[in-house]
Structure formats: structure tokens, C-alpha cells
Enzyme design. Structure first.
Site, short mmCIF file in Angstrom:
data_model
loop_
_atom_site.label_atom_id
_atom_site.label_comp_id
_atom_site.label_asym_id
_atom_site.label_seq_id
_atom_site.Cartn_x
_atom_site.Cartn_y
_atom_site.Cartn_z
N ASP A 83 3.45 8.42 -7.07
CA ASP A 83 2.25 8.87 -6.38
C ASP A 83 1.50 9.88 -7.25
OD1 ASP A 83 0.45 9.15 -4.26
OD2 ASP A 83 1.64 10.70 -3.27
N ASP A 105 -3.94 8.56 -11.39
CA ASP A 105 -5.01 9.29 -10.71
C ASP A 105 -5.87 10.01 -11.73
OD1 ASP A 105 -6.69 10.80 -9.18
OD2 ASP A 105 -5.12 11.93 -8.14
N GLY A 211 -3.90 11.00 1.75
CA GLY A 211 -4.17 12.15 2.61
C GLY A 211 -4.32 11.77 4.06
N ALA A 212 -3.44 10.87 4.55
CA ALA A 212 -3.62 10.29 5.88
C ALA A 212 -2.57 10.73 6.89
CB ALA A 212 -3.64 8.77 5.78
#
Length: 309
Positions: A83, A105, A211-212
Site C-alpha cells: 500500500d 503512489d 481513505g475509506a
């Protein structure tokens, strides 16, 4: 090397879009959190992405793949995912360790630099049959080594160009979610108009929400009751996540904060109610059960991935 499931991530993503569910991407950082996740998957027959951040990978080291390998023997429908990899080296490390999927990212970089970095990671990872997730747009908030004071929504036209130029397998989009436990100070909403525009340009392409976490009130109340201080914490309402899954091409939903809250609150409660307890198996085991219950709820009411293996 991690044993890979017969169905790869792209297979599951295609199935998710067809059947209107999402794979949960649940972060873990120790044995107990992973065990809780896997027990939830077994109870619901749900596939799952088990994710680790760069800091979690540093924390667990080579035990990361050892734990994941043991988990896959118990329940094979798991995918080990990096991640928010921030550079080529950390993504290469994860690929070489046997991860099934990595996220590069580069969202904090200028657009062309993000493309170049994502291209480089894709070339290496694809040569090893490893799936790659990119990110365009930036989420506000802080979680582990991911931090931003501002949010920048994903530009739909850039998203299309980004995918074509990088050959990335899935894309994390910014439509109003954020990292951490403090996601909203005002109206709770997501930019479904932006999501729809991205989908019109990229039909049937797998999209991801970071970000959920929902940051349920009950989790916050338990932590605060037993000595914590997380006032004003706020997450993404479940009805918004349901809409993203049921009406859009969101095939992966990341959850990290909720797992931390569940474990921390339960450990605080056990130690507060049993001040003479000093056996880690007692309080960590109780935290593991709380994670299991939380993940089952998310599988049934957020991911809708039960009975999809």
C-alpha cells in the site's frame, strides 16, 4: 515465494464490476490483525486483499511474507499488496519478496514525474507477473508515511492519458475520501460526478478508493471510554461507499484506520477491566476477535463480497 491464487486480481476485478461488489483491501501489521481478517473471509467466503504499508513492512520485515504465506495455506483467496509505495525501490523490494500486487503512489509528484515513475514500476512488476496500482489526484490527511494538507481531485482527462501511458492495472482516484480518523469537518459527500466522468472515458477499467474507513461512532466511543482521546473523529458514511460499489467501477476499497480503532479499543477495554492481566494473548486475542467482527460487517455491508470466491 508467496503462492498465488488461481484467479488473479484482474479476474476478480472483472467479476467485481460484473457482480457489483468490491474487494476489501485491509491493512495488517501483526499476526493477530491478519488472523482476524482471514477468519472473517472464511466465515463469509469472501476474497480479500491483505495490504501492508511501507512502515508496516519495515515493522514486520520478512515475517510479512511468512505470515501471508501461512494465511494463504489457511485461505487461498488472498492477495498480498503493498500500500502506498513511494518510490521504485520499495516497490521492487515488495515484488522481489513475492507480493501479488504493489501500489506506486506518485500522486505528490508533478504529473510527468508520476507517469515516469509509474511506468518504471509497471515495467519491472509486470516482468514478474505482479499487478500494479497507480494513483492520480491526492487525498488529504495522514496515515503512516502518507500525508497531505490538501486534497486534489483526479482530473478525468489526465486519468485516461495516465493509464494509456503507464500501462497500470488499476487506478486510485481522489473524489473526496481522505486518510486517517479525521476525514470530514463539514458536509460528508463524495464527488460522484468526477467518478462518472472518469468512467465515461475509461469504461470497465478497475478504479480504487483509498481513505475509506467509516470510523464508526461505537469504535470511537469505546476508545474514549477507556482512556483514549479521539474526539471529532469522522469517516466515510457506508451509504456513500455502497453507492461507489453498486453504481460505479470501484472494485477495491482500502481500510486501515477502522482496523486500528477496533484493535485499540478492545485492548484498552480488556486491560481497563482486568488490571492484573499481563498475558498478551488475552488482550491481543480479544482484539483479533473484534477485527474479525468488523471485517465481516464490511464484507456484508460495504464490499458486498460475501460468497464471491
Amino acid at each position: 515465494m508467496i503462492r498465488r491464487d488461481k484467479m488473479n486480481l484482474l479476474d476478480y476485478y472483472k467479476k467485481a464490476m460484473k457482480n457489483n461488489f468490491a474487494l476489501g483491501a485491509i491493512n495488517f501489521c501483526n499476526m493477530e490483525s491478519l488472523q482476524g481478517i482471514i477468519e472473517a473471509c472464511k466465515a463469509t467466503s469472501s476474497p480479500m486483499i491483505i495490504a501492508v504499508s511501507e512502515s508496516a513492512l519495515n515493522y514486520m520485515g520478512n515475517f510479512t511474507t511468512a505470515l501471508a504465506s501461512a494465511g494463504k495455506k489457511d485461505f487461498p483467496h488472498l492477495f498480498l499488496h503493498l500500500d502506498h509505495g513511494k518510490n521504485f525501490d520499495i516497490c521492487k523490494k515488495a515484488v522481489d519478496m513475492g507480493f501479488d500486487s504493489v501500489m506506486i503512489d506518485g500522486s505528490s509528484l508533478p504529473y510527468e514525474e508520476n507517469i515516469a515513475l509509474t511506468q518504471k514500476v509497471c515495467e519491472y512488476a509486470h516482468s514478474k507477473n505482479v499487478f500494479v496500482e497507480g494513483e492520480l489526484g491526492q487525498l488529504q490527511g495522514i496515515e503512516d508515511n502518507v500525508q497531505s494538507d490538501k486534497s486534489h481531485y483526479t482530473c478525468p482527462m489526465q486519468a485516461k492519458e495516465f493509464i494509456l501511458r503507464t500501462n497500470v492495472d488499476s487506478l486510485a482516484v481522489a473524489i473526496g475520501t481522505s486518510h486517517g480518523a479525521y476525514k470530514y469537518s463539514g458536509e460528508k459527500t463524495l464527488r460522484f460526478d468526477i467518478l462518472s466522468e472518469i468512467e465515461s472515458l475509461l469504461p470497465s477499467f478497475p478504479l480504487v478508493l483509498h481513505g475509506a474507513s467509516s470510523v464508526d461512532t461505537s469504535l470511537i466511543e469505546r476508545i474514549n471510554k477507556y482512556g483514549g482521546d479521539l474526539s471529532k473523529a469522522s469517516g466515510i458514511p457506508k451509504n456513500l461507499l455502497e453507492k461507489a460499489v453498486k453504481e460505479h467501477n470501484i472494485v477495491k476499497i482500502n481500510t486501515d484506520t477502522d482496523i486500528r480503532l477496533a484493535m485499540t479499543g478492545q485492548v484498552r477495554q480488556v486491560l481497563a477491566e482486568n488490571p492484573k492481566e499481563f498475558d498478551p494473548r488475552k488482550y491481543l486475542g480479544s482484539g483479533r476477535e473484534q477485527i474479525k467482527n468488523l471485517v465481516i460487517d464490511k464484507i456484508n455491508n460495504v464490499f458486498f463480497s460475501n460468497n464471491q470466491i
